[in-house]
Motif scaffolding. Structure first.
Motif, PDB file in Angstrom:
ATOM      1  N   LEU A 256       0.829  -1.209   0.000  1.00  0.00           N
ATOM      2  CA  LEU A 256       0.000   0.000   0.000  1.00  0.00           C
ATOM      3  C   LEU A 256       0.863   1.258   0.000  1.00  0.00           C
ATOM      4  N   VAL A 257       2.004   1.170   0.688  1.00  0.00           N
ATOM      5  CA  VAL A 257       2.915   2.326   0.754  1.00  0.00           C
ATOM      6  C   VAL A 257       3.947   2.182  -0.352  1.00  0.00           C
ATOM      7  N   PRO A 258       3.993   3.131  -1.269  1.00  0.00           N
ATOM      8  CA  PRO A 258       4.959   3.011  -2.380  1.00  0.00           C
ATOM      9  C   PRO A 258       6.383   2.951  -1.839  1.00  0.00           C
ATOM     10  N   GLU A 259       7.145   1.994  -2.363  1.00  0.00           N
ATOM     11  CA  GLU A 259       8.545   1.881  -1.965  1.00  0.00           C
ATOM     12  C   GLU A 259       9.387   2.772  -2.867  1.00  0.00           C
ATOM     13  N   PRO A 260      10.525   3.185  -2.352  1.00  0.00           N
ATOM     14  CA  PRO A 260      11.384   4.047  -3.180  1.00  0.00           C
ATOM     15  C   PRO A 260      11.812   3.333  -4.448  1.00  0.00           C
ATOM     16  N   ALA A 262      14.221   2.335  -7.355  1.00  0.00           N
ATOM     17  CA  ALA A 262      15.670   2.165  -7.472  1.00  0.00           C
ATOM     18  C   ALA A 262      16.196   2.966  -8.641  1.00  0.00           C
ATOM     19  N   SER A 263      17.429   3.396  -8.482  1.00  0.00           N
ATOM     20  CA  SER A 263      18.114   4.024  -9.612  1.00  0.00           C
ATOM     21  C   SER A 263      18.390   2.977 -10.665  1.00  0.00           C
ATOM     22  N   ASP A 264      18.852   3.419 -11.815  1.00  0.00           N
ATOM     23  CA  ASP A 264      19.172   2.445 -12.869  1.00  0.00           C
ATOM     24  C   ASP A 264      20.228   1.458 -12.397  1.00  0.00           C
ATOM     25  N   ASP A 265      21.275   2.016 -11.746  1.00  0.00           N
ATOM     26  CA  ASP A 265      22.316   1.099 -11.243  1.00  0.00           C
ATOM     27  C   ASP A 265      21.750   0.210 -10.142  1.00  0.00           C
ATOM     28  N   GLY A 266      20.863   0.748  -9.325  1.00  0.00           N
ATOM     29  CA  GLY A 266      20.240  -0.049  -8.268  1.00  0.00           C
ATOM     30  C   GLY A 266      19.390  -1.176  -8.855  1.00  0.00           C
ATOM     31  N   ALA A 267      18.632  -0.850  -9.917  1.00  0.00           N
ATOM     32  CA  ALA A 267      17.807  -1.872 -10.567  1.00  0.00           C
ATOM     33  C   ALA A 267      18.679  -2.963 -11.168  1.00  0.00           C
ATOM     34  N   ARG A 268      19.800  -2.490 -11.795  1.00  0.00           N
ATOM     35  CA  ARG A 268      20.707  -3.505 -12.367  1.00  0.00           C
ATOM     36  C   ARG A 268      21.279  -4.402 -11.257  1.00  0.00           C
ATOM     37  N   ALA A 269      21.655  -3.761 -10.126  1.00  0.00           N
ATOM     38  CA  ALA A 269      22.235  -4.543  -9.020  1.00  0.00           C
ATOM     39  C   ALA A 269      21.217  -5.552  -8.480  1.00  0.00           C
ATOM     40  N   GLN A 519      23.141   4.326  -5.184  1.00  0.00           N
ATOM     41  CA  GLN A 519      22.722   5.423  -4.324  1.00  0.00           C
ATOM     42  C   GLN A 519      22.401   4.869  -2.933  1.00  0.00           C
ATOM     43  N   PRO A 520      22.371   5.770  -1.922  1.00  0.00           N
ATOM     44  CA  PRO A 520      22.041   5.293  -0.565  1.00  0.00           C
ATOM     45  C   PRO A 520      20.700   4.568  -0.501  1.00  0.00           C
ATOM     46  N   HIS A 521      19.683   5.082  -1.240  1.00  0.00           N
ATOM     47  CA  HIS A 521      18.395   4.388  -1.165  1.00  0.00           C
ATOM     48  C   HIS A 521      18.448   3.029  -1.884  1.00  0.00           C
ATOM     49  N   ASP A 522      19.416   2.875  -2.836  1.00  0.00           N
ATOM     50  CA  ASP A 522      19.597   1.553  -3.455  1.00  0.00           C
ATOM     51  C   ASP A 522      20.123   0.545  -2.415  1.00  0.00           C
ATOM     52  N   GLU A 523      21.089   1.029  -1.615  1.00  0.00           N
ATOM     53  CA  GLU A 523      21.625   0.133  -0.587  1.00  0.00           C
ATOM     54  C   GLU A 523      20.557  -0.209   0.449  1.00  0.00           C
ATOM     55  N   ALA A 524      19.705   0.771   0.745  1.00  0.00           N
ATOM     56  CA  ALA A 524      18.609   0.501   1.683  1.00  0.00           C
ATOM     57  C   ALA A 524      17.656  -0.548   1.109  1.00  0.00           C
TER      58      ALA A 524
END
Length: 573
Positions: A256-260, A262-269, A519-524
């Protein structure tokens, strides 16, 4: 928009979810089939153990022992036949000898009566003491006639004895020539039947041990397979976690709560991580499937051993057990006929022995009377001769007659002496024959027959029950084999289906190559994925992946410490 094409992520998620749903279905069906197979063999083992214990129990032992006893006694009968024939022949020979001795003895006794009559005539011509001499001669005559009647009775008894011995000897020889080999053969057959029953008893016990051992192995293998089936649920969870991660990478994660995003690199990771998790999950799952298939193969082999052993032992296909018992019953029937024939042949021997015993008693009584009579006749002759010698020439003839009377009495006494050892020989042979007859008494064999037949009926009934159980074993063994083959097929097909997962992982890796900077939110996000893991292997793979990116997630580290503290160092998966 994700750096990885959404269509590829959608296809990957669909392929993974297809494998996941098939895992759930296949493992549930295989688990049900293993449970059913376990029940089948547990029930069969109980039935086999119970019935094999019955067949290895007292009834087979009793029947086998009785068969052995009959076999031994038939063998003794066969061995005794020549000895019995020889003893009958010896009795016959001695009887003939007694007959030859009776004839001169009878003549000598007749001579006594003739001499007594002549002495009477001579006494009548005497002038002095005529009455005294007449009394002497009358007494000698009466004694002679009494002995003559006794010996005539012995002669008649001897004739009856000769005929009885000849009849018994003839029947015995005929029986020996016709049945001795058959007695030996039937004894060997019964001996073989004894060995066969003991062998079946041993094999029955062996089958119980084999069934128990095999069923234990089957139960252990089924338990092992059921434990291995837990890997299916573990793999399914891992695949769900992979799909969850790919959903985050596509920016369409549930909630229900949208999650952040991911950046492109985050999505790839994230895609790279899920590809790694997917490869590892498939590799472990393939090993689990291989182990389950090998276990199912071992179970099938053990089940096949029990079924084939039951077939070979109890003749479920060709009726071997029934024919074995039928042969024993036929052999017993033949033995029973032989026993009856032995009784018939032995009856004439027993009759002859009874006549021998009766005749010997009469002979000995007659000889005892003969001995007394000859002594009295001798004394009468001596007294008459002495008294006549005082008469001078007038008594000379009477003296001669008195001397002849004494000489004839001596001949009778000598003849009786020669007869005694012959009678002793007949008695010895008769006693030996009687002892042989007691040792090989057919009536003793006949008493064993009902006991054996009853034991065989019990064994036969047990074998019928066992035959039904073996038919069930074969039928349900076929069902069990079908269940296990089906389970093998399902697992093999599932394994082939799951083999597509590495290809999905390869496509994800290719599409998500080139991770630059997170990015930091990717690591999160990665830390959040770590928090969803339920198995230690997932966490290990996650840590190793972070190391390849040069990262060390604080959340991951805290998660490990929390799990180790809570579980006291023990991980459940």
């Amino acid at each position: 928009m994700s750096a990885v094409p959404a269509s590829m992520l959608t296809e990957a998620i669909a392929a993974i979810e297809d494998v996941s749903s098939r895992i759930e279905d296949v493992f549930a069906r295989v688990g049900h089939q293993l449970g059913r197979g376990h029940i089948i063999f547990k029930e069969l083992n109980q039935g086999l153990a119970t019935l094999s214990e019955e067949l290895s129990g007292a009834e087979i032992e009793g029947a086998a022992t009785a068969l052995q006893e009959i076999a031994a006694q038939l063998s003794e009968l066969a061995q005794a036949l020549p000895a019995e024939s020889a003893l009958l022949a010896a009795i016959g020979k001695s009887t003939a000898e007694a007959s030859s001795l009776l004839k001169p003895l009878f003549k000598h006794i007749q001579m006594i009566t003739i001499i007594a009559r002549s002495a009477r005539i001579e006494a009548a011509s005497l002038d002095v003491d005529r009455e005294g001499f007449l009394a002497f001669t009358q007494e000698a005559y009466d004694l002679g006639k009494a002995v003559q009647r006794s010996i005539e009775g012995c002669a008649r008894d001897q004739q009856r004895l000769s005929e009885a011995v000849a009849t018994a000897s003839g029947r015995q020889k005929e029986f020996e020539s016709r049945y001795r080999d058959q007695l030996v053969s039937e004894s060997a057959e019964l001996g073989a039947a004894y060995s066969g029953l003991r062998d079946q008893r041993s094999k029955s016990s062996h089958l119980a041990d084999l069934a128990s051992s095999s069923t234990r192995k089957i139960a252990e293998a089924v338990g092992s397979a059921i434990i291995s089936l837990q890997a299916g649920d573990s793999t399914r969870q891992r695949l769900e976690h992979v799909c969850h991660g790919l959903g985050l990478a596509s920016g369409s994660g549930p909630g229900l709560v949208p999650e952040p995003v991911a950046s492109d690199d985050g999505a790839r990771a994230v895609c790279q991580l899920q590809a790694t998790q997917l490869r590892d999950a498939q590799r472990e799952f393939g090993g689990d499937i291989g182990q389950i298939v090998r276990t199912l193969t071992a179970i099938l082999n053990d089940a096949g051993n029990v079924v084939s052993h039951g077939r070979s032992l109890f003749g479920a296909e060709d009726g071997g057990s029934s024919s074995f018992l039928a042969r024993i019953k036929h052999t017993l029937a033949q033995a029973s006929i032989l026993i009856a024939t032995c009784e018939g042949a032995g009856r004439s021997v027993d009759d002859a022995l009874a006549i021998v015993e009766e005749t010997l008693a009469k002979f000995r009584e007659a000889i005892a009377g003969l001995a007394e009579a000859t002594v009295d006749i001798t004394l009468i002759g001596m007294n008459a001769g002495l008294k006549a010698s005082h008469l001078g020439s007038r008594g000379s003839a009477f003296v001669v007659i008195a001397n002849e009377l004494k000489a004839t009495a001596d001949h009778v006494s000598a003849g009786a002496g020669r007869l005694r050892p012959v009678l002793d020989g007949i008695e010895r042979s008769a006693n030996e024959l009687k002892e042989l007859r007691v040792q090989g008494d057919p009536t003793q064999l006949a008493k064993l027959e009902p006991q054996i037949l009853q034991a065989l009926r019990e064994v036969e009934a047990g074998n019928e029950r066992l035959g039904r159980l073996m038919s069930r074993l074969i039928d349900e063994g076929a069902e069990f084999e079908g269940l296990m083959n089906s389970a093998q097929g399902l697992m093999t097909t599932l394994g082939e289906g799951s083999a597509a997962l590495p290809a999905v992982a390869a496509r994800l890796e290719t599409a998500s190559a080139g991770v630059q900077r997170l990015q930091p939110h990717d690591e999160a996000m990665l830390d959040d994925l770590f928090a969803h893991y339920t198995m230690a292997r997932e966490r290990d793979v996650h840590r190793e992946f972070l190391q390849t990116l040069g990262l060390a997630s604080i959340a991951a580290t805290r998660r490990v410490e929390a799990v180790e503290t809570a579980d006291d160092g023990i991980e459940l998966f």
